[in-house]
Design a protein around this motif. Structure first.
Motif, PDB file in Angstrom:
ATOM      1  N   ALA A 137       0.690  -1.177   0.123  1.00 28.23           N
ATOM      2  CA  ALA A 137       0.046  -0.072   0.056  1.00 28.23           C
ATOM      3  C   ALA A 137       0.816   1.230  -0.053  1.00 28.23           C
ATOM      4  CB  ALA A 137      -0.740  -0.183   1.054  1.00 28.23           C
ATOM      5  N   THR A 138       0.714   1.958  -0.840  1.00 29.51           N
ATOM      6  CA  THR A 138       1.339   3.188  -1.048  1.00 29.51           C
ATOM      7  C   THR A 138       0.541   4.304  -1.602  1.00 29.51           C
ATOM      8  OG1 THR A 138       1.929   3.451  -3.350  1.00 29.51           O
ATOM      9  CG2 THR A 138       3.474   2.260  -1.616  1.00 29.51           C
ATOM     10  N   GLN A 139       0.553   5.688  -1.284  1.00 31.35           N
ATOM     11  CA  GLN A 139      -0.361   6.730  -1.559  1.00 31.35           C
ATOM     12  C   GLN A 139      -0.602   6.680  -3.222  1.00 31.35           C
ATOM     13  OE1 GLN A 139       1.222  10.624  -0.824  1.00 31.35           O
ATOM     14  NE2 GLN A 139      -0.817  11.741  -1.036  1.00 31.35           N
ATOM     15  N   ASP A 140       0.396   6.247  -3.795  1.00 28.24           N
ATOM     16  CA  ASP A 140       0.025   6.288  -5.336  1.00 28.24           C
ATOM     17  C   ASP A 140      -1.114   5.337  -6.070  1.00 28.24           C
ATOM     18  OD1 ASP A 140       2.248   8.278  -5.534  1.00 28.24           O
ATOM     19  OD2 ASP A 140       3.592   6.769  -6.285  1.00 28.24           O
ATOM     20  N   VAL A 141      -1.201   4.550  -5.172  1.00 22.47           N
ATOM     21  CA  VAL A 141      -2.212   3.229  -5.337  1.00 22.47           C
ATOM     22  C   VAL A 141      -3.657   3.906  -5.432  1.00 22.47           C
ATOM     23  CG1 VAL A 141      -3.524   1.260  -4.465  1.00 22.47           C
ATOM     24  CG2 VAL A 141      -1.041   1.441  -4.354  1.00 22.47           C
ATOM     25  N   TYR A 142      -3.834   5.107  -4.652  1.00 25.13           N
ATOM     26  CA  TYR A 142      -5.116   5.639  -4.569  1.00 25.13           C
ATOM     27  C   TYR A 142      -5.219   6.911  -5.432  1.00 25.13           C
ATOM     28  CZ  TYR A 142      -5.739   1.932  -1.331  1.00 25.13           C
ATOM     29  OH  TYR A 142      -5.632   0.678  -0.758  1.00 25.13           O
ATOM     30  N   LEU A 143      -4.246   7.257  -6.243  1.00 24.10           N
ATOM     31  CA  LEU A 143      -4.133   8.483  -7.033  1.00 24.10           C
ATOM     32  C   LEU A 143      -4.329   8.032  -8.499  1.00 24.10           C
ATOM     33  CD1 LEU A 143      -1.453  10.494  -5.283  1.00 24.10           C
ATOM     34  CD2 LEU A 143      -3.888  10.406  -4.690  1.00 24.10           C
ATOM     35  N   ASP A 144      -4.915   9.225  -9.372  1.00 23.82           N
ATOM     36  CA  ASP A 144      -4.929   8.781 -10.805  1.00 23.82           C
ATOM     37  C   ASP A 144      -3.639   9.413 -11.165  1.00 23.82           C
ATOM     38  OD1 ASP A 144      -5.270  11.551 -10.807  1.00 23.82           O
ATOM     39  OD2 ASP A 144      -7.242  11.335 -11.491  1.00 23.82           O
ATOM     40  N   ASP A 145      -3.301   9.231 -12.479  1.00 20.86           N
ATOM     41  CA  ASP A 145      -2.308   9.734 -13.274  1.00 20.86           C
ATOM     42  C   ASP A 145      -2.218  11.410 -13.007  1.00 20.86           C
ATOM     43  OD1 ASP A 145      -1.844   7.208 -14.308  1.00 20.86           O
ATOM     44  OD2 ASP A 145      -2.614   7.437 -16.173  1.00 20.86           O
ATOM     45  N   ASP A 146      -3.029  11.758 -12.767  1.00 17.68           N
ATOM     46  CA  ASP A 146      -2.759  13.278 -12.398  1.00 17.68           C
ATOM     47  C   ASP A 146      -2.590  13.844 -11.051  1.00 17.68           C
ATOM     48  OD1 ASP A 146      -3.276  13.986 -15.170  1.00 17.68           O
ATOM     49  OD2 ASP A 146      -5.270  14.195 -14.965  1.00 17.68           O
ATOM     50  N   GLY A 147      -2.633  12.705 -10.260  1.00 15.52           N
ATOM     51  CA  GLY A 147      -2.337  12.825  -8.769  1.00 15.52           C
ATOM     52  C   GLY A 147      -3.766  13.265  -8.089  1.00 15.52           C
ATOM     53  N   ASN A 148      -4.734  13.030  -8.603  1.00 15.50           N
ATOM     54  CA  ASN A 148      -6.161  13.231  -7.840  1.00 15.50           C
ATOM     55  C   ASN A 148      -6.416  11.912  -7.232  1.00 15.50           C
ATOM     56  OD1 ASN A 148      -6.259  15.890  -9.134  1.00 15.50           O
ATOM     57  ND2 ASN A 148      -6.948  14.942 -11.014  1.00 15.50           N
ATOM     58  N   ASN A 447     -13.296  -2.175   4.565  1.00 17.99           N
ATOM     59  CA  ASN A 447     -12.687  -1.207   3.350  1.00 17.99           C
ATOM     60  C   ASN A 447     -12.216   0.033   4.310  1.00 17.99           C
ATOM     61  OD1 ASN A 447     -15.178  -0.193   4.426  1.00 17.99           O
ATOM     62  ND2 ASN A 447     -15.794   1.064   2.491  1.00 17.99           N
ATOM     63  N   GLU A 448     -10.976  -0.598   5.182  1.00 18.66           N
ATOM     64  CA  GLU A 448     -10.648   0.483   6.160  1.00 18.66           C
ATOM     65  C   GLU A 448      -9.596   1.478   5.445  1.00 18.66           C
ATOM     66  OE1 GLU A 448     -11.702   1.372   8.895  1.00 18.66           O
ATOM     67  OE2 GLU A 448     -12.583  -0.522   9.761  1.00 18.66           O
ATOM     68  N   MET A 449      -9.134   1.092   4.381  1.00 17.89           N
ATOM     69  CA  MET A 449      -8.225   2.176   3.699  1.00 17.89           C
ATOM     70  C   MET A 449      -8.711   3.310   3.500  1.00 17.89           C
ATOM     71  SD  MET A 449      -5.566   0.038   3.514  1.00 17.89           S
ATOM     72  CE  MET A 449      -4.315   1.117   2.626  1.00 17.89           C
ATOM     73  N   ASN A 450     -10.205   3.588   3.452  1.00 17.60           N
ATOM     74  CA  ASN A 450     -10.472   4.921   3.478  1.00 17.60           C
ATOM     75  C   ASN A 450     -10.414   5.668   4.365  1.00 17.60           C
ATOM     76  OD1 ASN A 450     -13.509   6.293   3.549  1.00 17.60           O
ATOM     77  ND2 ASN A 450     -12.537   6.630   1.582  1.00 17.60           N
ATOM     78  N   ASP A 451     -10.011   5.122   5.805  1.00 17.21           N
ATOM     79  CA  ASP A 451      -9.719   5.904   6.900  1.00 17.21           C
ATOM     80  C   ASP A 451      -8.356   6.374   6.678  1.00 17.21           C
ATOM     81  OD1 ASP A 451     -12.185   5.733   8.017  1.00 17.21           O
ATOM     82  OD2 ASP A 451     -11.505   4.217   9.641  1.00 17.21           O
ATOM     83  N   PHE A 452      -7.443   6.133   5.935  1.00 19.12           N
ATOM     84  CA  PHE A 452      -6.408   6.974   5.634  1.00 19.12           C
ATOM     85  C   PHE A 452      -6.472   8.164   4.850  1.00 19.12           C
ATOM     86  CE2 PHE A 452      -4.150   2.843   5.550  1.00 19.12           C
ATOM     87  CZ  PHE A 452      -3.007   3.219   7.079  1.00 19.12           C
ATOM     88  N   VAL A 453      -5.509   9.195   5.041  1.00 19.20           N
ATOM     89  CA  VAL A 453      -5.699  10.421   4.198  1.00 19.20           C
ATOM     90  C   VAL A 453      -5.003   9.905   2.662  1.00 19.20           C
ATOM     91  CG1 VAL A 453      -4.632  12.717   3.786  1.00 19.20           C
ATOM     92  CG2 VAL A 453      -5.420  11.929   6.021  1.00 19.20           C
ATOM     93  N   LEU A 454      -5.807   9.975   1.813  1.00 18.68           N
ATOM     94  CA  LEU A 454      -5.661   9.643   0.569  1.00 18.68           C
ATOM     95  C   LEU A 454      -4.788  10.504  -0.134  1.00 18.68           C
ATOM     96  CD1 LEU A 454      -9.042   7.982  -1.040  1.00 18.68           C
ATOM     97  CD2 LEU A 454      -6.993   6.794   0.267  1.00 18.68           C
ATOM     98  N   LYS A 455      -4.925  11.766   0.145  1.00 25.07           N
ATOM     99  CA  LYS A 455      -4.212  12.968  -0.162  1.00 25.07           C
ATOM    100  C   LYS A 455      -4.569  14.146   0.577  1.00 25.07           C
ATOM    101  CE  LYS A 455      -3.552  15.994  -4.283  1.00 25.07           C
ATOM    102  NZ  LYS A 455      -3.975  16.236  -5.707  1.00 25.07           N
TER     103      LYS A 455
END
Length: 608
Positions: A137-148, A447-455
């Motif tokens: 799990a890294t932050q990039d997993v939950y971001l699109d190509d534009d960093g959103n 679905n606890e990964m949603n409790d992280f700050v994605l960005k």
């Protein structure tokens, strides 16, 4: 004093037969002395979530022990352990496994939670069995190509799950503090899964309503639908979960190792790897529940023990109680505009602190001791103005001294005759978690990964924001609002065991129940029933349940500058579903137990 009238003796200290006779007499007298709010349709009846007049609810009574949970069958499973001579931990573990069967909406094997345990000698510990982020799990997993941020990836499907901790947490508690064996405490859950149970009407409707979401995943469709939208579950039909029963039997026979390294672990890892998920066999094998010190605060002489980071609940409740202690809440009045204004301002400051400072203490420095100091909260409230709200843009996190959840959560409270007590909050995060079931094992994943700050700056599904302290990172535990709590009297005796589901409202619900008991003199059933307010810094509005605030209170709050709205998270009218119990000393009888199950749901307090 506002709030419910104090309960008559029949509800508090008499033996059952005497209570029945006493209540009958008081009922006759009572019809000539109804409280004023029974004839005032526009008034806010404290404790009402429906606005209808009627007698105050009476808590469940017991003399030997009590279990209060979201489902009656789970509470009965826990009480059956007490009747076998087990202690509160044995009962809590039996309740937890039973909830995984009868309450798949939030009870679970594929999720995690927190447990606070008070020993008979008064010492307190906690067990953190919150989910871990997988090693991939890294932050990039939950971001699109534009960093959103792509929020759906953390809410549904195989990318949404953290490594589950429930099984490790329950069995760690049993091994360290229980007295009965696994076979005994797991027997009720296995029986309920193997033989089935009649579907309650609400559960049958809920499963039918979620057909489209469940049908997206083949295993979920197999287990929790009848194969097509037109084939519906009916209330009362027997719901059997054979694969779940087999999973529970494997855990019974082989313990934690089975779930994290055995057949069940293989099923989880294989299916996640085959479907683009992150959890692998090593993630499961390396998972451990962690025993941690509680966060302890005092409130008007009472001692309050709750969960520390990665839960934000204990810290936030301590801060809110510190703020409330600076005012005479009783004299200000239950849910008066003055009370709502003051605690609303406290909530804003506390949630601003939560957003900035909370994280996994094994990975970042969390200034827990600084945040819960009474002087720190006194400084935070120094800008409070009784006539106006503090300008929103000026409410930011404080600077404490550094030391050298979902609406779809479930809470249960347990106490036994020795003074041992257990407060447990467990969750999948959303209802039925990620909607992914493990084929062959029969349980939902979280679905606890949603409790992280994605960005930074992007709120989660409950509108909560955070900083880089809670960013997605391998092996890190995500910040939670779960707040299992145990309260002791000024004399050091067990007094209250409480907690609630509800995402960010968990904190404010638990806080208000404690105030209801200590400040307003409510019994436990009244305290969990009473109407609630909520503010979490962002979004900016002060939320209240229907009838929680009178029309005059709302007008007065708006005159102070508040944006007041009914309902939370887009209009949910009621929240919290608290499950609590109160313990008192009753002369020669010793401890007496009163259970309060929130009428917002169909839970149950069961004692003996």
């Amino acid at each position: 004093m506002l709030g419910f009238p104090r309960p008559p003796p029949c509800a508090m200290s008499m033996r059952p037969t005497a209570r029945i006779l006493g209540c009958a007499l008081l009922l006759v007298v009572g019809v000539f002395a109804l409280p004023a709010w029974t004839s005032a349709p526009n008034a806010s009846r404290p404790g009402s979530s429906s606005g209808t007049a009627g007698p105050a609810p009476v808590p469940e009574y017991a003399e030997n022990g009590m279990v209060v949970s979201a489902k009656k069958r789970a509470s009965q499973a826990g009480v059956s352990m007490l009747k076998k001579g087990g202690n509160a931990v044995d009962a809590a573990v039996a309740t937890g496994f039973a909830l995984a069967v009868v309450h798949p909406y939030a009870g679970n094997l594929g999720g995690g939670g927190f447990m606070v345990v008070r020993m008979p000698d008064g010492s307190v510990t906690t067990i953190d069995h919150r989910e871990d982020a997988p090693s991939g799990a890294t932050q990039d997993v939950y971001l699109d190509d534009d960093g959103n941020a792509v929020r759906q990836r953390s809410r549904r499907g195989y990318l949404a799950s953290g490594v589950p901790g429930t099984v490790a947490g329950l069995l760690t508690a049993l091994d360290e503090h229980g007295t009965l064996d696994r076979a005994t405490v797991m027997a009720p859950a296995i029986r309920l899964a193997e033989e089935g149970f009649p579907l309650p009407h609400t559960m049958a409707e809920d499963l039918n309503d979620r057909y489209e979401a469940f049908a997206e995943f083949s295993a979920t469709k197999k287990y929790f639908t009848k194969g097509r939208a037109s084939a519906e579950y009916r209330a009362g039909e027997r719901f059997v979960q054979s694969d779940l029963a087999r999973t529970l039997k494997r855990i019974r026979d082989k313990g934690k190792a089975e779930f994290y390294e055995g057949r069940t672990a293989s099923l989880i890892a294989e299916q996640f790897q085959a479907n683009g998920g992150l959890i692998d066999a090593q993630d499961l094998a390396e998972y451990e529940a962690v025993e941690r010190d509680p966060v302890t605060a005092t409130y008007r002489g009472y001692e309050v023990h709750s969960m520390g980071p990665p839960s934000s609940g204990g810290v936030a409740i301590a801060q809110l109680l510190n703020a409330a202690e600076m005012r005479d809440i009783d004299q200000m009045g239950f849910n008066s505009s003055a009370t709502a204004h003051y605690i609303g301002e406290a909530m804003r400051r506390v949630f601003a602190d939560r957003a900035k400072w909370l994280g996994d203490p094994d990975h970042v420095e969390v200034p827990t001791e600084g945040l819960i100091q009474k002087d720190y909260m006194r400084e935070r409230m120094a800008s409070f103005d009784s006539s106006r709200i503090t300008p929103t843009d000026s409410v930011r996190a404080g600077e404490p001294m550094l030391a050298g959840e979902s609406m779809e959560t479930s809470h249960y409270s347990v106490a036994d005759s020795s003074g041992m007590a257990v407060s447990v909050t467990t969750t999948l995060n959303s209802g039925y978690g990620s909607k992914v079931m493990i084929d062959g094992a029969g349980f939902f994943m979280n679905n606890e990964m949603n409790d992280f700050v994605l960005k930074p700056g992007v709120p989660n599904q409950f509108g909560l924001s955070g900083t880089k302290r809670n960013l997605v990172a391998p092996d890190r535990r995500m910040v939670s609002s779960m707040s299992p709590t145990i309260v002791e009297t000024p004399e050091g005796e067990l007094s209250l065991v409480i907690g609630a589901p509800g995402g960010s409202t968990i904190i404010t619900t638990t806080f208000q129940v404690i105030m209801n008991v200590i400040d307003h003199g409510m019994d436990i059933e009244q305290a969990v029933t009473a109407g609630r307010i909520h503010h979490q810094w962002k979004p900016r509005h002060l939320s209240h349940e229907e009838f929680a605030l009178s029309r005059d209170a709302v007008r007065n709050l708006r005159a102070r500058g508040w944006e007041v709205t009914e309902g939370v998270f887009g209009g949910i009218p009621r929240w919290g579903r608290a499950q609590g119990l109160r313990v008192t000393q009753s002369g020669d009888e010793g401890r007496v137990f009163y259970g309060g199950s929130d009428p917002r749901a169909n839970g149950a307090a069961v004692g003996f």
